[in-house]
Design a protein around this motif. Structure first.
Motif, short mmCIF file in Angstrom:
data_model
loop_
_atom_site.label_atom_id
_atom_site.label_comp_id
_atom_site.label_asym_id
_atom_site.label_seq_id
_atom_site.Cartn_x
_atom_site.Cartn_y
_atom_site.Cartn_z
N SER A 54 0.82 -1.21 0.00
CA SER A 54 0.00 0.00 0.00
C SER A 54 0.85 1.26 0.00
CB SER A 54 -0.93 0.01 1.22
OG SER A 54 -0.18 0.13 2.43
N SER A 55 2.06 1.16 0.51
CA SER A 55 2.96 2.33 0.57
C SER A 55 4.00 2.31 -0.54
CB SER A 55 3.66 2.38 1.93
OG SER A 55 4.42 1.20 2.14
N GLY A 58 1.96 3.69 -6.05
CA GLY A 58 0.69 3.05 -5.72
C GLY A 58 0.81 1.53 -5.71
N LYS A 110 -6.62 0.06 1.07
CA LYS A 110 -6.93 0.49 -0.30
C LYS A 110 -6.02 -0.19 -1.33
CE LYS A 110 -8.65 4.96 1.25
NZ LYS A 110 -8.55 6.45 1.14
#
Length: 581
Positions: free
Chosen positions: A336-337, A341, A378
């Protein structure tokens, strides 16, 4: 006159004389025994009274002494609290008057012993019997006298040189354990199998030797010896005791099940364990805190994947043995980091089917938890669950798509597949051939480094004992005994594995580990080429282990494998591979 004649005739009858002799001897033995008991008791009473008088005299002297710190203190308090009183104790207990009184009591007892056989009917052997009886009584009394001689030593027996401490008298050292065994399974030692030391101490028992002897008895179907050894082990094993007592508790269950022929019924494979995911997660967290094994394993795998998927748009991970999927939340968070993306992540979770109407229930539940976690961070996520025997999986079942970075991950679970010692076309080789045909970008392998898959039971048992002794000792050193999650690890993971190794045979025995050197040969034969070990991964892993964990943990490298162990014994190994062509 008739009475006299009958009496003379009665005595001349040989049979009657024998009866009189036997009856007289029995009466004499009883009388002599009673007399000796009474006189010796009186003598001991006399000695006791003399000792009490001296104690009272000593007490009065101590109380009237001007140097006494407490004039109202009792004799016992003086022994316990006063350092001045202690050196005077030998003056009482070593007094020769007590021995003199004891000898006088023996002399009085001797007067009651007849010097001739007047009670018997002219039998020479009866006089010899009386003489021997007196000598035996004398020897018995002399033995007691020698036991408490005036110089304070117990007879002529010299103290063992290792039992004497110049500062504090008899030492309290532990007994030496000898691994030499007797026919009945008892341990031999310098003291005939009994532990030396103070009275009331529990005897020291070598559970490792008892377990080995019991395994040998079970292997030869010597049920009598096996049951005796099982009983001994049960008495000294404890699921809440030290590391060896806990290990013995689970190993003896396996031996008992094997002896009873109920190994398959006593063991449920890993997929049918009743442990809930919540309890397993608690044990998993404890394992992470106690040792670096799982952390280093996840770090090795996830870092390898991150390097490979640095610029990937889609990442597909095929995980053989996904279980609860505890490895992947950390990777999801790292993805996620990622700069630019996260990629679209797809995980195909493969495990063995559970019994019942919903064989894929646990794998599907794992997918739902991972999907919720990925949603939190996400990360685009897709999960595909497969619950079937691994050697029956086809390439079409894995839903591989073009353009995705493909990773095959298997941590410690290939050991559960049957090898060629059971079937010629083994599931182990079938799965490796399937992975090679998938042509993954990397095949990440973690293995349990063990030698306890031999077909001969005694050899297998000995190797399993070495392996699990290492794990139980590691937990004993790093985890308090009273923590319930420790018992969960020991019973639901290590205990069940040991049960399968010991009690099961053939297709039911699914715990079949190999050493990392054996896997090196197997993977090469299957058409893989080993990738070199990333030096940055090795350096970071070594630094974390050395700075955050116990000094006895081992982290090393050998021939491209990252090795983990405890006290010099390698327990886990990790490597990465690609198809050779």
């Amino acid at each position: 006159m008739r009475f006299s004649e009958n009496g003379i005739h009665f005595l001349r009858n040989p049979n009657q004389r024998i009866k009189i002799r036997k009856a007289s001897m029995n009466i004499m033995v009883k009388v002599v025994g009673d007399v000796l008991t009474v006189v010796v008791t009186l003598s001991i009473f006399r000695v006791t009274m003399i000792w009490v008088c001296k104690c009272l005299n000593f007490s009065s002297q101590a109380n009237s002494s001007p140097s006494s710190g407490n004039s109202t203190g009792s004799l016992i308090e003086g022994f316990v609290d006063s350092p001045v009183s202690t050196p005077r104790l030998p003056e009482m207990f070593g007094d020769s008057d007590s021995i003199v009184q004891f000898r006088k009591g023996f002399e009085e007892a001797s007067r009651f012993l007849p010097n001739h056989g007047s009670l018997f009917v002219d039998v020479e052997s009866d006089r010899l019997f009386l003489k021997e009886l007196k000598e035996e009584a004398k020897d018995a009394v002399e033995k007691v006298v020698n036991e408490f001689s005036p110089d304070g030593s117990r007879g002529k027996k010299k103290p063992h040189p290792g039992d004497v401490n110049l500062d504090s008298g008899r030492s309290n050292k532990q007994s030496s354990i000898y691994t030499e065994s007797t026919q009945n399974g008892q341990l031999k030692g310098s003291t005939g199998g009994k532990a030396r030391g103070n009275k009331g101490k529990r005897n020291v028992v070598d559970l490792r030797t008892l377990l080995t002897l019991c395994a040998q008895a079970v292997a030869t179907d010597d049920r009598r010896s096996a049951n005796e050894l099982l009983k001994q082990i049960r008495q000294h094993s404890d699921p809440t005791g030290d590391g060896m007592q806990r290990l013995a508790h689970y190993f003896v269950d396996g031996l008992e099940a094997r002896l009873a022929g109920s190994g398959t019924q006593s063991y449920n494979p890993v997929v049918t364990r009743p442990t809930s995911a919540a309890n397993f997660l608690k044990a998993y967290h404890l394992f992470l805190a106690a040792c670096p094994f799982k952390k280093i394993s996840d770090f090795f795998s996830n870092t390898t994947i991150m390097h490979l998927a640095e610029n990937a748009a889609r990442l597909h991970i095929i995980d053989f043995g996904v279980l609860y999927g505890f490895q992947w939340p950390c990777l999801i968070q790292r993805l996620s980091s990622r700069l630019g993306g996260p990629p679209k992540l797809k995980i195909t979770g493969i495990d063995l089917p559970q019994p019942g109407f919903r064989p894929a229930e646990r794998v599907e539940e794992t997918g739902r938890r991972l999907a919720n976690y990925a949603k939190t961070f996400k990360v685009p996520f897709e999960f595909h669950a497969i619950a079937q025997k691994w050697d029956t999986i086809a390439i079409e079942d894995l839903k591989i798509e073009r353009g995705e970075v493909l990773v095959v991950n298997c941590m410690f679970r290939l050991r559960n597949l049957l090898d060629e010692t059971v079937v010629v076309d083994s599931p182990r080789n079938k799965v490796l051939n399937l992975v090679r045909r998938l042509n993954p970008d990397v095949f990440i392998l973690g293995i349990v480094n063990g030698s306890y898959s031999a077909p001969f039971f005694t050899t297998r048992f000995r190797e399993a004992l070495f392996h699990y002794s290492t794990l139980f000792d590691m937990l004993e050193t790093n985890v308090p005994r009273e923590i319930p999650e420790r018992r969960l690890i020991e019973s639901e993971i290590f205990g069940w594995e040991a049960m399968n190794v010991i009690a099961c045979e053939g297709a039911e025995r699914i715990e079949r580990p190999e050493t990392y050197k054996q896997w090196q040969v197997r993977n090469t034969r299957a058409g893989f080429r080993q990738l070199p070990l990333d030096k940055a991964i090795m350096k970071t892993a070594k630094e974390r282990v050395e700075t955050c964990y116990h000094k006895d943990f081992v982290i090393n490298e050998d021939n491209g494998w990252l090795l983990q162990g405890w006290k010099g014994r390698i327990v886990y190994a990790h490597s990465s591979w690609v198809p050779a062509s």
